[in-house]
Design a protein around this motif. Sequence first.
Motif, mmCIF file in Angstrom:
data_model
loop_
_atom_site.group_PDB
_atom_site.id
_atom_site.type_symbol
_atom_site.label_atom_id
_atom_site.label_comp_id
_atom_site.label_asym_id
_atom_site.label_seq_id
_atom_site.Cartn_x
_atom_site.Cartn_y
_atom_site.Cartn_z
ATOM 1 N N PHE A 218 86.167 5.472 174.567
ATOM 2 C CA PHE A 218 86.171 5.848 173.148
ATOM 3 C C PHE A 218 84.945 5.262 172.474
ATOM 4 N N CYS A 219 84.434 5.992 171.489
ATOM 5 C CA CYS A 219 83.391 5.439 170.625
ATOM 6 C C CYS A 219 83.426 6.176 169.294
ATOM 7 N N GLU A 220 83.154 5.437 168.239
ATOM 8 C CA GLU A 220 83.046 6.031 166.908
ATOM 9 C C GLU A 220 81.568 6.172 166.563
ATOM 10 N N TYR A 221 81.220 7.325 165.994
ATOM 11 C CA TYR A 221 79.824 7.604 165.671
ATOM 12 C C TYR A 221 79.672 7.928 164.181
ATOM 13 N N ASP A 222 78.544 7.512 163.635
ATOM 14 C CA ASP A 222 78.161 7.906 162.281
ATOM 15 C C ASP A 222 77.094 8.978 162.380
ATOM 16 N N LEU A 288 84.106 15.198 183.029
ATOM 17 C CA LEU A 288 84.984 14.514 182.090
ATOM 18 C C LEU A 288 85.283 15.395 180.889
ATOM 19 N N ASN A 289 86.530 15.359 180.451
ATOM 20 C CA ASN A 289 86.921 16.079 179.240
ATOM 21 C C ASN A 289 86.601 15.238 178.021
ATOM 22 N N GLN A 290 86.129 15.890 176.985
ATOM 23 C CA GLN A 290 85.732 15.208 175.752
ATOM 24 C C GLN A 290 86.568 15.747 174.588
ATOM 25 N N VAL A 291 87.229 14.858 173.889
ATOM 26 C CA VAL A 291 88.020 15.217 172.712
ATOM 27 C C VAL A 291 87.367 14.540 171.512
ATOM 28 N N SER A 292 86.776 15.331 170.649
ATOM 29 C CA SER A 292 86.040 14.795 169.502
ATOM 30 C C SER A 292 86.646 15.303 168.203
ATOM 31 N N ILE A 293 86.694 14.417 167.212
ATOM 32 C CA ILE A 293 87.241 14.762 165.899
ATOM 33 C C ILE A 293 86.223 14.363 164.838
ATOM 34 N N HIS A 294 85.864 15.325 163.997
ATOM 35 C CA HIS A 294 84.929 15.020 162.924
ATOM 36 C C HIS A 294 85.528 14.013 161.952
ATOM 37 N N LYS A 295 84.716 13.033 161.538
ATOM 38 C CA LYS A 295 85.078 12.171 160.413
ATOM 39 C C LYS A 295 84.594 12.863 159.153
ATOM 40 N N LEU A 296 85.449 12.913 158.146
ATOM 41 C CA LEU A 296 85.109 13.601 156.902
ATOM 42 C C LEU A 296 85.130 12.634 155.721
ATOM 43 N N GLN A 305 81.925 11.055 163.811
ATOM 44 C CA GLN A 305 82.833 11.595 164.821
ATOM 45 C C GLN A 305 83.567 10.466 165.541
ATOM 46 N N TRP A 306 84.834 10.729 165.856
ATOM 47 C CA TRP A 306 85.581 9.893 166.796
ATOM 48 C C TRP A 306 85.585 10.636 168.123
ATOM 49 N N CYS A 307 85.249 9.969 169.184
ATOM 50 C CA CYS A 307 85.167 10.661 170.471
ATOM 51 C C CYS A 307 85.945 9.913 171.551
ATOM 52 N N PHE A 308 86.826 10.648 172.228
ATOM 53 C CA PHE A 308 87.566 10.132 173.379
ATOM 54 C C PHE A 308 87.119 10.898 174.615
ATOM 55 N N ILE A 309 87.046 10.196 175.734
ATOM 56 C CA ILE A 309 86.600 10.830 176.967
ATOM 57 C C ILE A 309 87.559 10.455 178.084
#
Length: 364
Positions: A218-222, A288-296, A305-309
């Motif tokens: 997991f990693c959080e991105y700006d 690897l599957n990537q599940v990403s969710i936009h931060k709003l 974005q929050w990203c799980f792999i």
Amino acid sequence: MSLPTPVLRLQDSARQQNFAEDFLPFLASYYRQADFADLASYSDTELLSAADSHRKLAQEPRAAGKAVVRVSPTGDTVQHTLVEIVADHLPFLLDSLLMLLNREQRVPLAVLHSAWQVKRNADGKAATLEEAAKEGSAQETLVAVYLEGGEAAQDQKLAEQIRNLLAELGTVVESEHKLRGQLLLVNQMILNEGRSQDAEIVSFLSWLADRHFLLMGFCEYDLVNHSGSPRLQAKANTAQGILAGNSNLIADDFAALSDTDKKQWLHHDRLLLNKSQQRSRIHRPAYLNQVSIHKLNANGQVIGQWCFIGLYTATAYTDSIWNIPVLRGKAEHVLKHFDFADGSHQEHNLRHLLQTYPRNELFE
């Protein structure tokens, strides 16, 4: 439980060769599940020596979380390479090891795998070494793999690769519980935002957390501006699992997009499901599957974005499509598009097609 005939024969040979009595129970446990057809080219003396060598390796000092790996030549008549491993008992260990050997084009001639209960002293030496009565009681694993003989440099390279693989596997197993908590935390944050249009995202993340996704990182991105172009920048101290030392993996994928694709990304659905450019070295050799969710922000603009792999688990592929959030919406959209009569043969066939359609393509 009665022992296989070849194991009884080995025990007799051990007595004749004056091995200590306390070696015999270990010998029985070590070879209990062995496929002796694969070991037919080795003499009893060689098999006894191999078991004794692995036992002594297991008795040597070992810190929890640090695997002991030895790759060395073996065989009296035919020169082979023997891989010996003493490690924490971890899921996916054997699958991941065989994947590595396949990548390196080292074909296993025979594989031995056994689970053990081990008590170690303060200095890490094994005080007792007993076969695990059942899978849940195992603490350590012994693995031995016979390979075609290789050059010394090639074998030592393989030993280092195995150590790195087991360290990565340990990281994934150790961090999986924490990553699941992170997934639920992100889900709660989205729920607290109160956007009704995100209800299916909340349901999907809850479904993932219910053992449908093997979380590896997991990693959080700006989202930042870099020379007039948007860029994802890892937020300090948020990277976990396999992304802890490789947080740029996701950011680099985004940076490689064209300006047009970046604009589309900014206006994409909030949930993004896709494949990473990196293949998994654990469990199965898939991308690897990537599940990403936009931060709003409060205005609904993308700020990161929050990203799980990781990898979808087997149940994600066998579960009914109608039970899977997001995918069930896609399936309903297809049904509405064709508008077949409820209960008709055509509708039945379409539902079957959707259920059996390649699941990976539906996830993306």
